[in-house]
Scaffold this motif. Sequence first.
Motif, PDB file in Angstrom:
ATOM      1  N   ASP A  52      31.321 -13.560  -0.460  1.00 19.82           N
ATOM      2  CA  ASP A  52      30.596 -12.769  -1.448  1.00 19.82           C
ATOM      3  C   ASP A  52      29.832 -13.637  -2.445  1.00 19.82           C
ATOM      4  OD1 ASP A  52      29.866 -10.274  -2.107  1.00 19.82           O
ATOM      5  OD2 ASP A  52      31.876  -9.551  -2.588  1.00 19.82           O
ATOM      6  N   SER A  54      30.790 -15.684  -4.546  1.00 23.62           N
ATOM      7  CA  SER A  54      31.380 -15.519  -5.869  1.00 23.62           C
ATOM      8  C   SER A  54      32.019 -16.786  -6.407  1.00 23.62           C
ATOM      9  CB  SER A  54      32.421 -14.383  -5.845  1.00 23.62           C
ATOM     10  OG  SER A  54      31.753 -13.163  -5.653  1.00 23.62           O
ATOM     11  N   CYS A  70      33.537 -11.127  -7.451  1.00 20.39           N
ATOM     12  CA  CYS A  70      34.633 -11.519  -6.563  1.00 20.39           C
ATOM     13  C   CYS A  70      35.456 -10.287  -6.202  1.00 20.39           C
ATOM     14  CB  CYS A  70      35.511 -12.567  -7.259  1.00 20.39           C
ATOM     15  SG  CYS A  70      37.163 -12.693  -6.528  1.00 20.39           S
ATOM     16  N   LYS A  71      35.727 -10.115  -4.870  1.00 18.19           N
ATOM     17  CA  LYS A  71      36.463  -8.932  -4.402  1.00 18.19           C
ATOM     18  C   LYS A  71      37.961  -9.208  -4.266  1.00 18.19           C
ATOM     19  CE  LYS A  71      32.598  -6.695  -3.822  1.00 18.19           C
ATOM     20  NZ  LYS A  71      31.795  -7.802  -4.386  1.00 18.19           N
ATOM     21  N   GLY A  72      38.382 -10.454  -4.490  1.00 20.55           N
ATOM     22  CA  GLY A  72      39.806 -10.761  -4.424  1.00 20.55           C
ATOM     23  C   GLY A  72      40.343 -10.869  -3.009  1.00 20.55           C
TER      24      GLY A  72
HETATM   25  S1  SF4 Z   1      38.827 -14.137  -3.594  1.00 21.03           S
HETATM   26 FE1  SF4 Z   1      37.325 -13.829  -1.977  1.00 21.03          FE
HETATM   27  S2  SF4 Z   1      35.574 -12.984  -3.052  1.00 21.03           S
HETATM   28 FE2  SF4 Z   1      36.850 -13.885  -4.605  1.00 21.03          FE
HETATM   29  S3  SF4 Z   1      36.091 -15.924  -4.878  1.00 21.03           S
HETATM   30 FE3  SF4 Z   1      37.740 -16.063  -3.386  1.00 21.03          FE
HETATM   31  S4  SF4 Z   1      36.728 -15.888  -1.410  1.00 21.03           S
HETATM   32 FE4  SF4 Z   1      35.275 -15.184  -2.962  1.00 21.03          FE
END
Ligand code: SF4
Lengths: 90, 412
Positions: A52, A54, A70-72
């Motif tokens: 993403d 992010s 960030c989608k976690g």
């Molecule tokens: S949790 Fe997923 S979306 Fe968030 S920074 Fe890490 S890889 Fe990217």
Amino acid sequence: MSALRGWKEIPIAGIPFEPAVKYKTGDWRVFRPVIDNEKCIKCGLCWMFCPDSSIIWDGDNFPTVDYEHCKGCGICAHECPTKAIEMVRG
Amino acid sequence: MAKSVQQRMMSLNGDEAVAWAARQSNVDVVAAFPITPQTIIMERIAEFIHDGLMDSEIIRVESEHSALSASWGASIAGARAFTATAANGLALMWEILYIVASSRAPVVMAVVNRALSAPINIHCDHSDSMGARDSGWIQIYSEDAQEAYDNTIQAFRIAEHENVQLPVMVMLDGFLISHTMQNVQILPEDVVSDFVGYRKPSRIKLPEFYGEKEIPLMLNPKYPISIGPLDLYDYYFEHKMQQIEAMKRAPEVIKEIHKEFAEISGRSYGDGLLDPYRAEDADALIMGIGSTMGTMKAVVDELREEGKKVGSVRIRTFRPFPADEIRELASGVSSLGVLDRSASFGAEGGPLFMEVRSALYSLKDRPPVLGYIYGLGGRDMPPRLLKKIAEEVLSTREEPERPRVGYPGARE
Ligand code: SF4
Ligand code: SF4
């Protein structure tokens, strides 16, 4: 986001009027990645793998997380070779 | 009308006529999957390309979903794309139908009308394209092979017109048109080429974050844009409004291009939206779509000879629906009959019946309307049945208390 426009003012063909970064989609997240700079070796893998875009990284300093998008998913934490990223609830 | 150009008379069936139209229309990409009764279109196009008679890329795909996806991709890359399908193939394209229309990709597709399964039936009815009437495509229905040729050529101009920018489906009745040999007038290559030109994507103005540029609406790495990504409650509705408005602008464009084509070919079909036959002084009008309306003309002549003032109106464009033109034709008429070659299960009648009645609602003096669902799965519609319908319509002077829909040709 800037003032919403009418259909006469926006491009046709489903071209977005606002860039995707303006949609704050980080609140879908359950766990958030937290980077421990003590362990981080600035390898850039988290930056490369984040689906993403992010992880914000300039190539020199420590990477940071864009929590507004960030989608976690935890991919960064999984890929980090030094276990510098911890997934924290909330 | 200016003198039309010299044409070549060829014996072609409807599918071949469509293939000829595609061959002459400077199509860049053809992506399609064969399905009865559309297969001949693909076979002829493949032969034309192989023999060096048609300068197009052909993409052999594994399904209709991919056929339309590839056509869409080609179209948003700026190419002129053509595809063709029928029945279950159209059903498999469903998801992409909406995507093509809402990305404003001016794809042209021939739909050879065929009944949908089950049970499996390869013969004509309009249930396939009628089901797609809300997908955002312009729909033009042909009466015979000649018109299928003419409509396909015009479709490229309509689809790509800067006031429209919508995909167009050109319909021809399965077997009744697609596999029936007819004398078809074929225009010279250069005349069609000049008429359709080459695709020039329309220009759009981009919003501030792209730098407020004006660019052609196509994918190009020189000015990267995204077409059709996430668009939630804040802008989706506005993008739909643009499709609604483009459809409203389409009738003028369809009429204009129809007229221009008539000038070079010498062939016209009413005003391009509706094709009336002996309708001016008629007491009763029979409205319908497709090849049956050719038979209907002979029936009208027969009834006229008997002194019965019946006329007919063939609906050429079902989307956009020519409601104004229908109101105009229907006012002053004592009764109307509407023929539907598809059923809308659970509705008060077929799709054409419902739209015609809805159009008439704003008339003060509405004629009564009788609906008829006929010809499902290729069931024959002989002149004697059409005559019976016309006589029934002619003798009806009052709107029935509840919508009346008959099923001529179905056994109880
Ligand atoms: S949790 Fe997923 S979306 Fe968030 S920074 Fe890490 S890889 Fe990217
Ligand atoms: S993957 Fe881990 S070590 Fe590598 S830059 Fe990201 S946080 Fe630092």
